[in-house]
Motif scaffolding. Structure first.
Motif, PDB file in Angstrom:
ATOM      1  N   ARG A  87     -53.724   0.283  38.179  1.00 49.26           N
ATOM      2  CA  ARG A  87     -54.437   1.078  36.284  1.00 49.26           C
ATOM      3  C   ARG A  87     -53.499   0.813  35.338  1.00 49.26           C
ATOM      4  O   ARG A  87     -54.411   0.950  34.860  1.00 49.26           O
ATOM      5  CB  ARG A  87     -54.529   2.776  36.626  1.00 49.26           C
ATOM      6  N   GLN A 170     -63.668  13.322  34.810  1.00 50.05           N
ATOM      7  CA  GLN A 170     -64.080  11.912  35.687  1.00 50.05           C
ATOM      8  C   GLN A 170     -63.074  10.368  35.292  1.00 50.05           C
ATOM      9  O   GLN A 170     -62.715  11.138  34.273  1.00 50.05           O
ATOM     10  CB  GLN A 170     -65.871  11.591  35.936  1.00 50.05           C
ATOM     11  N   LEU A 172     -62.980   7.819  34.911  1.00 45.03           N
ATOM     12  CA  LEU A 172     -63.658   6.649  34.087  1.00 45.03           C
ATOM     13  C   LEU A 172     -64.047   6.953  32.739  1.00 45.03           C
ATOM     14  O   LEU A 172     -63.509   5.503  31.225  1.00 45.03           O
ATOM     15  CB  LEU A 172     -65.184   5.913  34.688  1.00 45.03           C
ATOM     16  N   SER A 173     -64.325   8.240  32.660  1.00 43.78           N
ATOM     17  CA  SER A 173     -64.064   8.702  31.008  1.00 43.78           C
ATOM     18  C   SER A 173     -63.202   9.423  30.674  1.00 43.78           C
ATOM     19  O   SER A 173     -63.267   9.097  29.645  1.00 43.78           O
ATOM     20  CB  SER A 173     -65.260  10.152  31.539  1.00 43.78           C
ATOM     21  N   TYR A 175     -60.398   7.435  31.115  1.00 36.91           N
ATOM     22  CA  TYR A 175     -59.850   6.827  30.448  1.00 36.91           C
ATOM     23  C   TYR A 175     -60.514   5.494  29.370  1.00 36.91           C
ATOM     24  O   TYR A 175     -60.374   5.804  27.995  1.00 36.91           O
ATOM     25  CB  TYR A 175     -59.775   5.483  31.192  1.00 36.91           C
ATOM     26  N   PHE A 176     -61.519   6.319  28.780  1.00 36.79           N
ATOM     27  CA  PHE A 176     -62.478   6.035  27.925  1.00 36.79           C
ATOM     28  C   PHE A 176     -62.357   6.485  26.378  1.00 36.79           C
ATOM     29  O   PHE A 176     -61.413   5.718  25.467  1.00 36.79           O
ATOM     30  CB  PHE A 176     -64.637   6.091  27.972  1.00 36.79           C
ATOM     31  N   GLU A 262     -55.903  11.451  39.311  1.00 39.78           N
ATOM     32  CA  GLU A 262     -56.760   9.969  39.530  1.00 39.78           C
ATOM     33  C   GLU A 262     -56.699   9.690  37.652  1.00 39.78           C
ATOM     34  O   GLU A 262     -57.080   8.214  37.900  1.00 39.78           O
ATOM     35  CB  GLU A 262     -58.038  10.327  39.869  1.00 39.78           C
ATOM     36  N   THR A 263     -56.014  10.223  36.801  1.00 37.48           N
ATOM     37  CA  THR A 263     -55.595   9.766  35.822  1.00 37.48           C
ATOM     38  C   THR A 263     -53.772   9.226  35.398  1.00 37.48           C
ATOM     39  O   THR A 263     -53.958   8.613  34.616  1.00 37.48           O
ATOM     40  CB  THR A 263     -55.919  10.676  34.990  1.00 37.48           C
TER      41      THR A 263
END
Length: 310
Positions: A87, A170, A172-173, A175-176, A262-263
């Motif tokens: 990641r 989430q 994905l959002s 990391y956005f 997860e982040t």
């Protein structure tokens, strides 16, 4: 018989060899010693700690136990560690690429607009760059807040269903949002650096190319880009290093309600191992790995820069 042309001339004096002056090197010794103490000691201490069983008990005086490479084996035998590494590398390279591209575009814009517009753009970027990280992150967290954030409000006004949408829930959002913030903080540095390189390109060269029929695209790729390549290589190298070590932005977004497991990136994972779990040996082992990873990712750029200097 006439004498040769050189007859009667005194033999030319041999060029004197320059004496080696040791004084400049002696003057550098204090600065080098200070750097070795300030940078070398923490690095050596961290490496030694990574070879020991060093936790909270050792902070209170208990002698550490030497375990060799056991910490590294345990650390990299964990799937979570490799997930964090992957990641981090993807996040680092993606952010560095986006930052450099946007920075070049902003620099080209500054070079093309008038003086007044250029001044406004430069002041805006300078303020964004100079803003403290904590203050900037506080504003960005408000912007993406799932209850009162302006982003959700604006998207809802456009007819999209973003009411109470949690951007940090989430990965994905998450990391956005992190990418938007990190790129926003980094673009000014790249833009100013590239703009400084653009100002060194002679206007006569560009005008001659235009008179020869070269289009704007051809002038950019054949003249502008090769001439600013050394600047691009340096800023790209710095961005890779900075984006790999990003910490404050990710940590504050996690504290705002994101799932930690997860982040996590390398910076926050090291923090969680050391400060959160008091496992300073594992945190030191991962820190040494980050150092080696930084050198590996920077190797191509450094070798290219050395070839450019030859």
């Amino acid at each position: 018989m006439s004498a040769p042309p050189d007859a009667g001339r005194a033999p030319s004096a041999q060029p004197r060899r320059r004496r080696f002056n040791v004084a400049p090197y002696l003057l550098l010794i204090p600065a080098i010693a200070a750097l070795l103490v300030a940078l070398g000691y923490p690095l050596v201490w961290q490496f030694v700690t990574s070879l020991q069983k060093f936790g909270l008990a050792q902070q209170f005086g208990k002698p550490p136990e030497f375990v060799g490479l056991a910490n590294y084996v345990q650390l990299f035998g964990d799937r979570q560690t490799w997930a964090v590494v992957v990641r981090s590398i993807v996040f680092c390279l993606a952010n560095a690429a986006i930052t450099v591209v946007l920075g070049v575009l902003v620099a080209l814009l500054m070079n093309a607009v008038g003086k007044a517009a250029r001044l406004i753009l430069q002041v805006a970027m300078l303020l964004a760059w100079a803003m403290p990280v904590i203050a900037a992150m506080t504003i960005w967290i408000w912007v993406f807040d799932w209850r009162r954030g302006i982003v959700n409000w604006a998207l809802t006004q456009l007819g999209l269903d973003f009411t109470n949408h949690n951007w940090l829930e989430q990965p994905l959002s998450f990391y956005f949002v992190a990418t938007v913030i990190v790129v926003w903080m980094s673009v000014p540095f790249v833009a100013f650096s590239v703009y400084a390189g653009l100002t060194q390109i002679s206007d006569e060269v560009m005008e001659a190319a235009a008179l020869d029929g070269a289009s704007a695209r051809q002038r950019f790729f054949a003249i502008t880009l090769p001439m600013i390549r050394p600047v691009l290589m340096i800023v790209a190298l710095l961005q890779v290093i900075w984006d790999l070590r990003v910490f404050a932005q990710i940590k504050m977004l996690q504290d705002a309600g994101a799932p930690i497991a997860e982040t996590d990136l390398l910076g926050t994972y090291i923090y969680r191992l050391g400060v959160g779990s008091s496992d300073f040996a594992m945190a030191s082992a991962l820190s040494i790995f980050v150092l080696l990873l930084t050198v590996a990712l920077s190797f191509f750029y450094v070798m290219h820069l050395m070839k450019e200097d030859q």
